[in-house]
Design a protein around this motif. Structure first.
Motif, PDB file in Angstrom:
ATOM      1  N   ARG A 199       0.850  -1.191   0.000  1.00  0.00           N
ATOM      2  CA  ARG A 199       0.000   0.000   0.000  1.00  0.00           C
ATOM      3  C   ARG A 199       0.887   1.242   0.000  1.00  0.00           C
ATOM      4  N   LYS A 200       0.943   1.886  -1.133  1.00  0.00           N
ATOM      5  CA  LYS A 200       1.729   3.121  -1.250  1.00  0.00           C
ATOM      6  C   LYS A 200       0.995   4.182  -2.069  1.00  0.00           C
ATOM      7  N   ILE A 255      -9.983   4.084  -5.462  1.00  0.00           N
ATOM      8  CA  ILE A 255      -9.441   3.506  -4.229  1.00  0.00           C
ATOM      9  C   ILE A 255      -9.405   1.989  -4.394  1.00  0.00           C
ATOM     10  N   ASP A 256      -8.257   1.390  -4.133  1.00  0.00           N
ATOM     11  CA  ASP A 256      -8.139  -0.061  -4.310  1.00  0.00           C
ATOM     12  C   ASP A 256      -7.260  -0.665  -3.217  1.00  0.00           C
ATOM     13  N   THR A 278      -4.173   1.254  -2.035  1.00  0.00           N
ATOM     14  CA  THR A 278      -4.303   2.615  -1.512  1.00  0.00           C
ATOM     15  C   THR A 278      -3.968   2.669  -0.036  1.00  0.00           C
ATOM     16  N   LEU A 279      -3.028   3.534   0.292  1.00  0.00           N
ATOM     17  CA  LEU A 279      -2.618   3.735   1.680  1.00  0.00           C
ATOM     18  C   LEU A 279      -3.490   4.779   2.372  1.00  0.00           C
ATOM     19  N   ILE A 280      -3.740   5.875   1.670  1.00  0.00           N
ATOM     20  CA  ILE A 280      -4.537   6.956   2.241  1.00  0.00           C
ATOM     21  C   ILE A 280      -5.276   7.697   1.137  1.00  0.00           C
ATOM     22  N   THR A 281      -6.474   8.107   1.441  1.00  0.00           N
ATOM     23  CA  THR A 281      -7.273   8.954   0.555  1.00  0.00           C
ATOM     24  C   THR A 281      -7.368  10.320   1.215  1.00  0.00           C
ATOM     25  N   GLY A 340      -9.646  -0.628   2.777  1.00  0.00           N
ATOM     26  CA  GLY A 340      -8.433  -0.637   3.580  1.00  0.00           C
ATOM     27  C   GLY A 340      -7.623   0.634   3.562  1.00  0.00           C
ATOM     28  N   SER A 341      -8.209   1.730   3.096  1.00  0.00           N
ATOM     29  CA  SER A 341      -7.500   3.010   3.022  1.00  0.00           C
ATOM     30  C   SER A 341      -7.830   3.880   4.219  1.00  0.00           C
ATOM     31  N   LEU A 342      -6.840   4.637   4.661  1.00  0.00           N
ATOM     32  CA  LEU A 342      -7.088   5.692   5.631  1.00  0.00           C
ATOM     33  C   LEU A 342      -7.778   6.858   4.922  1.00  0.00           C
TER      34      LEU A 342
END
Length: 464
Positions: free
Chosen positions: A180-181, A227-228, A231-234, A260-262
């Motif tokens: 996740r980056k 978002i997939d 994805t680390l953060i939105t 799973g994204s912040l």
């Protein structure tokens, strides 16, 4: 097929030495792309129209009118703040006696309380000389007021000097070395936020943009698509600074967390006029400054981080006030604070904290639910006023999808800054941005003031 042009397209053209980008009539050039093109001297052109922030648009009928079927959709006005109460509150803001202030999306009017708070600090500094115990306590009390506004615990609030610094602290705390980056952002962000994420690409972040559509809005399905599992953060804005388009944060939070994204939310363009409950809306991280609808001044901002998330984040943007005990004055190791103070850096912004606390107290005293009721009424009044005067408005006509800003297109006749200057000559404070002049009232604004502003905008445009 309709294409959306972003700043990346401008960068690509610039790298090739091109000074024009040819677009189809139905293509969408985002506001960020226009700004980037202006800076690099690049023009977007079709066969008969030039699209940039300073060009005269030949198809004036397209720019000058809203679709004939346009109607304003608005909730029923409850009148939670009476006109008598508004009149009483207006006495708190002396400038309102002389001008119509509708630039609250940029800077609110000065309140007597805020001025008094600033003078309290200056008097203390003058007479006591150094009073760090009370100064640091004032910073804490400002955090308490901000926590109250968004339904957070004070321990989940960090103080900062700007949203830029607050977002940078979060960006520096993330790990971009795993699967996740990906960082999902949008073209509706205030540029500083996107700039920060782009700068972290050198640390491994992969930044993906969601474009605004031809109505300067974002379809929520774009978040489902973008978002997939990587994805680390939105990182998104609550309200678009250009035209007031408001996003459904709770729904976006559900999408982000399901994948799973912040979620980081910048509420600068609406906080104080739009109720925000970080627990009910399931927001992981939130930030806002104070000089807009919170009656503060530049130089202070707040950062909320959910308490369950704090232990997992390790900011490299740090300083002595980010440590558990700043006054140990040790130098050999990091000992981050256990609460949100972890995201603070150097000496806190003391003077601006005095102002911030005073402004926040006003908002909390009036009540955001009551303020929203009035802002929605003023928004509907402004939108209907644009329709009746034939002013082209690029804000949503559904008030449920709109913050306090109403954006009126003026660049087909004149620069938006020139419009701002002309309005100032008529005792109106409005805010220019790109192709539009922004009319952004606060709860102290009167409907007849909106009418006066719109009449003057029309008069100025008609004279060109």
């Amino acid at each position: 097929m309709k294409r959306f042009y972003t700043a990346l397209d401008v960068e690509n053209a610039a790298s090739k030495g091109e000074n024009t980008i040819v677009v189809n009539e139905n293509d969408v050039v985002t506001s960020v792309a226009k700004e980037a093109a202006d800076k690099k001297g690049i023009k977007f052109v079709t066969q008969d129209i030039m699209v940039n922030s300073t060009a005269k648009v030949t198809k004036s009928e397209v720019i000058n009118s809203n679709p004939a079927s346009t109607k304003v959709i608005a909730p029923q006005y409850k009148g939670l703040i009476s006109e008598q109460e508004v009149d009483k509150w207006r006495e708190e803001f002396p400038i309102l006696k002389d001008v119509v202030h509708v630039a609250n999306c940029s800077q609110s009017a000065q309140a007597k309380r805020v001025r008094g708070a600033i003078n309290k600090y200056l008097d203390n500094w003058l007479t006591v000389g150094m009073d760090w115990d009370s100064w640091v306590q004032e910073v804490y009390e400002a955090k308490v007021e901000f926590a109250k506004l968004i339904n957070a615990d004070p321990g989940e609030i960090a103080i900062s000097t700007s949203v830029s610094e607050a977002v940078s602290s979060i960006a520096s705390a993330l790990d971009y070395t795993g699967k996740r980056k990906k960082v999902v952002v949008t073209d509706a962000e205030f540029p500083t936020v996107d700039h920060i994420w782009l700068a972290h690409q050198k640390h491994g972040a992969k930044v993906d943009f969601i474009s605004v559509d031809e109505n300067y809005q974002i379809d929520i399905n774009e978040y489902e698509r973008n978002i997939d599992e990587n994805t680390l953060i939105t990182s998104i804005t609550h309200v678009y600074y250009l035209n007031g388009f408001k996003q459904d944060i709770a729904k976006i939070a559900e999408i982000a967390h399901r994948k799973g994204s912040l979620l980081l939310v910048d509420t600068y363009q609406c906080l104080g006029t739009e109720p925000v409950d970080v627990k009910k809306m399931n927001i992981d991280i939130l930030t806002s400054g104070n000089l807009k609808y919170l009656f503060g001044i530049p130089g202070v901002a707040f950062l909320y981080v959910n308490k369950d998330l704090i232990p997992m984040l390790k900011p490299s943007l740090t300083g002595w006030f980010g440590q558990e005990n700043p006054f140990l004055f040790q130098t050999r190791y990091l000992d981050w604070a256990a609460d949100a103070r972890k995201f603070e850096t150097g000496t806190p912004p003391v003077l601006t904290s005095y102002a911030a606390r005073a402004g926040l107290e006003i908002v909390n005293e009036v009540g955001v639910e009551r303020i929203k009721d009035r802002i929605d009424m003023l928004s509907a009044h402004a939108l209907n006023g644009c329709l009746s005067r034939g002013l082209k408005c690029v804000s949503p006509f559904d008030v449920s999808k709109k913050g306090g800003t109403t954006a009126i297109w003026v660049s087909h006749k004149m620069g938006s800054h020139d419009m701002e200057v002309e309005l100032r000559k008529r005792n109106i404070i409005a805010s220019a941005r790109g192709d539009v002049i922004r009319v952004a009232p606060h709860f102290y604004t009167k409907p007849q003031e909106i009418d006066y502003v719109l009449d003057q905008i029309k008069q100025i445009l008609d004279s060109k």
